[in-house]
Design an enzyme around this catalytic site. Structure first.
Site: not given
Length: 333
Positions: A13, A96
């Protein structure tokens, strides 16, 4: 829950990159590799435009949706929505490092809160029949010992998660930008290998710094799967041999020209629905990298896709500038 067989090779992703147009394009190159959405927050899923955020073409299967969040109730409700859209997996982002993600108390900062992640995973598993997976780093800030990583994985596994994608770099939440966090912290593949050795009952997928299928194959001697990130976006045709090498496919890989021609009907459908051409062509700029004319291909698309009236024929115009053969070392542009 068992991992998807497609975990053997997947595309990471990536924010602003792996949108539905990119995923459709990549699917034309590899029929088997698992594809992931950009991360979407639970707040956006629960309160935003779900059709815009989550819709995808059936041709994208197998495709997983990555969520960002930390509240168990929100994660559970968002997982239900994801299942309703027909995804094959729901993944929780614990890797992240961006400031925006930290302010929302999700992403890499959650590695310091394994019990919070475990509670969220448990709620998601109770709410959906989809495989629930977690993507993490090997550590965050001063949390860099293997024991910390293993405790995080074991805590979340005890909540029912059986599949983990581990980016083999630590994340620094202070002092490094998201881009620097993808490049500066050293890769420590041996820690991911060790996880698989010591926790063989879990599916362990390695991520980080994998640039070729040969490198992926080497890692697969130690782990269950490999996730490729930027290389698969910037050099998408690297995936052309993936189905044969990793999934036992017998059909020949499509040529670059065949990929483009298969992409055209999708582009035409999207144009008819009001999607700007540039939103699609930006994802195909790397298709001819390394071949004579690749620069002219990229330039023609970049300079003309935004023009009024530009349509799918622009893609073939750009492709006509390329000689589709392996470039000689002194001929690549």
């Amino acid at each position: 829950m068992k991992a998807l067989p497609a975990h053997r090779l997947s595309v990471a992703p990536m924010m602003d990159w792996t949108d539905r147009h990119d995923r459709f394009f990549l699917r034309l190159i590899s029929r088997q590799a698992l594809l992931y959405t950009e991360m979407v927050t639970t707040g956006a899923v629960l309160h935003g435009d779900r059709q815009r955020l989550l819709r995808f073409d059936a041709a994208e299967h197998p495709v997983a949706c990555q969520l960002g969040g930390s509240e168990p109730d929100d994660l559970a409700r968002a997982a239900e929505v994801v299942e309703g859209f027909g995804y094959d997996e729901v993944n929780l982002n614990c890797g992240c490092p961006s400031d925006r993600v930290q302010k929302g108390r999700f992403g890499a900062c959650l590695m310091a809160e394994p019990e919070t992640v475990a509670a969220g995973v448990k709620a998601m598993i109770a709410a959906t029949s989809l495989p629930v997976t977690v993507k993490s780093r090997i550590g965050v800030d001063e949390m860099e010992d293997y024991a910390d990583l293993k405790r995080f994985i074991e805590t979340v596994a005890d909540a029912g998660c059986r599949s983990f994608i581990v980016h083999a770099r630590k994340a620094w939440l202070k002092g490094l930008s998201p881009k620097e966090n993808r490049e500066i912290p050293p890769l420590r593949y041996e820690l991911v290998y060790r996880l698989k050795q010591e926790l063989p009952e879990l599916t362990i997928v390695l991520n980080g710094g994998v640039a070729t299928l040969d490198q992926a194959a080497a890692h697969l001697a130690h782990v269950d799967g490999v996730m490729i990130g930027r290389a698969a976006y910037q050099e998408p045709y690297m995936l052309a041999d993936a189905d044969r090498r990793f999934f036992g496919a017998s059909a020949p890989a499509p040529s670059r020209r065949q990929v483009l021609e298969a992409f055209l009907p999708y582009v035409e459908r999207e144009l008819a629905q009001g999607t700007p051409l540039a939103h699609m062509t930006r994802h195909i700029l790397g298709l001819y990298n390394g071949l004579p004319g690749a620069r002219a291909f990229r330039r023609h698309l970049a300079e003309n896709a935004h023009r009024a009236g530009a349509d799918a024929s622009l893609i073939l115009e750009a492709a006509a500038k390329v000689r589709e053969r392996p470039a000689m070392p002194d001929a690549a542009d």
